[in-house]
Design a protein around this motif. Structure first.
Motif, mmCIF file in Angstrom:
data_model
loop_
_atom_site.group_PDB
_atom_site.id
_atom_site.type_symbol
_atom_site.label_atom_id
_atom_site.label_comp_id
_atom_site.label_asym_id
_atom_site.label_seq_id
_atom_site.Cartn_x
_atom_site.Cartn_y
_atom_site.Cartn_z
ATOM 1 N N MET A 22 72.770 -60.109 -64.614
ATOM 2 C CA MET A 22 73.731 -60.722 -65.540
ATOM 3 C C MET A 22 74.252 -59.680 -66.521
ATOM 4 S SD MET A 22 72.238 -64.495 -66.425
ATOM 5 C CE MET A 22 73.403 -64.687 -67.742
ATOM 6 N N GLY A 23 73.394 -58.737 -66.891
ATOM 7 C CA GLY A 23 73.792 -57.684 -67.823
ATOM 8 C C GLY A 23 74.965 -56.862 -67.310
ATOM 9 N N ILE A 24 74.984 -56.568 -66.018
ATOM 10 C CA ILE A 24 76.093 -55.750 -65.490
ATOM 11 C C ILE A 24 77.389 -56.546 -65.518
ATOM 12 C CG2 ILE A 24 75.925 -56.220 -62.995
ATOM 13 C CD1 ILE A 24 76.584 -52.811 -64.624
ATOM 14 N N TRP A 25 77.323 -57.833 -65.208
ATOM 15 C CA TRP A 25 78.549 -58.649 -65.248
ATOM 16 C C TRP A 25 79.070 -58.731 -66.679
ATOM 17 C CZ3 TRP A 25 78.988 -57.497 -60.749
ATOM 18 C CH2 TRP A 25 78.173 -57.895 -59.699
ATOM 19 N N GLN A 26 78.168 -58.868 -67.633
ATOM 20 C CA GLN A 26 78.581 -58.918 -69.034
ATOM 21 C C GLN A 26 79.167 -57.574 -69.486
ATOM 22 O OE1 GLN A 26 74.837 -60.262 -70.614
ATOM 23 N NE2 GLN A 26 75.410 -62.417 -70.424
ATOM 24 N N ALA A 27 78.600 -56.463 -68.975
ATOM 25 C CA ALA A 27 79.120 -55.135 -69.320
ATOM 26 C C ALA A 27 80.514 -54.932 -68.740
ATOM 27 C CB ALA A 27 78.161 -54.051 -68.819
ATOM 28 N N VAL A 28 80.731 -55.393 -67.517
ATOM 29 C CA VAL A 28 82.059 -55.280 -66.904
ATOM 30 C C VAL A 28 83.057 -56.131 -67.695
ATOM 31 C CG1 VAL A 28 83.428 -55.784 -64.832
ATOM 32 C CG2 VAL A 28 81.184 -54.691 -64.615
ATOM 33 N N GLU A 29 82.665 -57.327 -68.064
ATOM 34 C CA GLU A 29 83.533 -58.184 -68.887
ATOM 35 C C GLU A 29 83.878 -57.484 -70.198
ATOM 36 O OE1 GLU A 29 81.600 -61.914 -69.574
ATOM 37 O OE2 GLU A 29 81.837 -62.568 -67.503
ATOM 38 N N LYS A 30 82.880 -56.873 -70.809
ATOM 39 C CA LYS A 30 83.083 -56.175 -72.087
ATOM 40 C C LYS A 30 84.089 -55.038 -71.922
ATOM 41 C CE LYS A 30 80.287 -54.269 -75.839
ATOM 42 N NZ LYS A 30 78.926 -53.921 -76.262
ATOM 43 N N ALA A 31 83.989 -54.298 -70.820
ATOM 44 C CA ALA A 31 84.918 -53.193 -70.569
ATOM 45 C C ALA A 31 86.354 -53.715 -70.470
ATOM 46 C CB ALA A 31 84.529 -52.454 -69.293
ATOM 47 N N TYR A 32 86.537 -54.847 -69.828
ATOM 48 C CA TYR A 32 87.875 -55.405 -69.645
ATOM 49 C C TYR A 32 88.394 -56.139 -70.885
ATOM 50 C CZ TYR A 32 88.527 -54.407 -64.683
ATOM 51 O OH TYR A 32 88.734 -53.769 -63.486
ATOM 52 N N GLU A 33 87.503 -56.790 -71.610
ATOM 53 C CA GLU A 33 87.943 -57.646 -72.710
ATOM 54 C C GLU A 33 87.980 -56.943 -74.055
ATOM 55 O OE1 GLU A 33 85.503 -61.141 -72.469
ATOM 56 O OE2 GLU A 33 86.338 -61.691 -70.519
ATOM 57 N N SER A 34 87.236 -55.863 -74.217
ATOM 58 C CA SER A 34 87.283 -55.102 -75.468
ATOM 59 C C SER A 34 87.071 -53.630 -75.139
ATOM 60 C CB SER A 34 86.260 -55.628 -76.476
ATOM 61 O OG SER A 34 84.945 -55.575 -75.948
ATOM 62 N N LYS A 35 85.831 -53.172 -75.243
ATOM 63 C CA LYS A 35 85.486 -51.792 -74.885
ATOM 64 C C LYS A 35 83.977 -51.704 -74.748
ATOM 65 C CE LYS A 35 85.430 -50.518 -79.724
ATOM 66 N NZ LYS A 35 86.056 -49.756 -80.789
ATOM 67 N N ILE A 36 83.524 -50.644 -74.052
ATOM 68 C CA ILE A 36 82.091 -50.429 -73.904
ATOM 69 C C ILE A 36 81.843 -48.929 -73.866
ATOM 70 C CG2 ILE A 36 82.119 -50.562 -71.373
ATOM 71 C CD1 ILE A 36 79.334 -51.982 -71.610
ATOM 72 N N ASP A 37 80.774 -48.514 -74.492
ATOM 73 C CA ASP A 37 80.374 -47.115 -74.477
ATOM 74 C C ASP A 37 79.886 -46.750 -73.070
ATOM 75 O OD1 ASP A 37 79.562 -44.665 -76.227
ATOM 76 O OD2 ASP A 37 77.799 -45.102 -74.981
ATOM 77 N N VAL A 38 80.276 -45.593 -72.596
ATOM 78 C CA VAL A 38 79.902 -45.152 -71.246
ATOM 79 C C VAL A 38 78.373 -45.122 -71.101
ATOM 80 C CG1 VAL A 38 79.951 -43.205 -69.626
ATOM 81 C CG2 VAL A 38 82.026 -43.875 -70.829
ATOM 82 N N ASP A 39 77.663 -44.612 -72.105
ATOM 83 C CA ASP A 39 76.200 -44.561 -72.033
ATOM 84 C C ASP A 39 75.604 -45.962 -71.946
ATOM 85 O OD1 ASP A 39 76.094 -41.773 -72.092
ATOM 86 O OD2 ASP A 39 75.957 -41.717 -74.285
ATOM 87 N N GLU A 40 76.138 -46.890 -72.720
ATOM 88 C CA GLU A 40 75.677 -48.280 -72.670
ATOM 89 C C GLU A 40 75.915 -48.864 -71.274
ATOM 90 O OE1 GLU A 40 76.805 -52.672 -74.522
ATOM 91 O OE2 GLU A 40 77.567 -50.881 -75.533
ATOM 92 N N PHE A 41 77.093 -48.585 -70.721
ATOM 93 C CA PHE A 41 77.383 -49.092 -69.382
ATOM 94 C C PHE A 41 76.415 -48.505 -68.358
ATOM 95 C CE2 PHE A 41 79.268 -48.915 -65.199
ATOM 96 C CZ PHE A 41 79.499 -50.259 -64.989
#
Length: 97
Positions: A22-41
């Protein structure tokens, strides 16, 4: 993004494994909907890969997720690998089309 969809999951996974996936799906959503740090991803992706070791299963789950959400795991992974550091934003993903 479509609303009220179900994340692709395997019913044989443990609760801990479900949380990691579930964490990866939430991270992908975060990348598309706002932003995500590469290290966090990458940290989240590493957890995902501890559950989904097969590239074939990863691709299938990624396609299933893209079908229900419109968001591409493959594209986020590709951008993260290219950038190596910094932030992934929606415009980075749109430019990959």
């Amino acid at each position: 993004m479509k609303e009220n969809f179900t994340y692709p999951m395997n019913p044989d996974w443990t609760t801990d494994e479900l949380i990691k996936v579930m964490g990866i799906w939430q991270a992908v959503e975060k990348a598309y909907e706002s932003k995500i740090d590469v290290d966090e991803f990458f940290d989240t992706y590493k957890e995902f890969k501890s559950v989904v070791k097969s590239i074939g299963e990863e691709r299938q789950l990624g396609r299933d997720f893209e079908d229900v959400s419109g968001y591409s795991l493959y594209r986020v992974v590709t951008v993260a690998k290219k950038k190596q550091t910094g932030i992934i934003k929606r415009k980075d993903l749109d430019n990959g089309k």
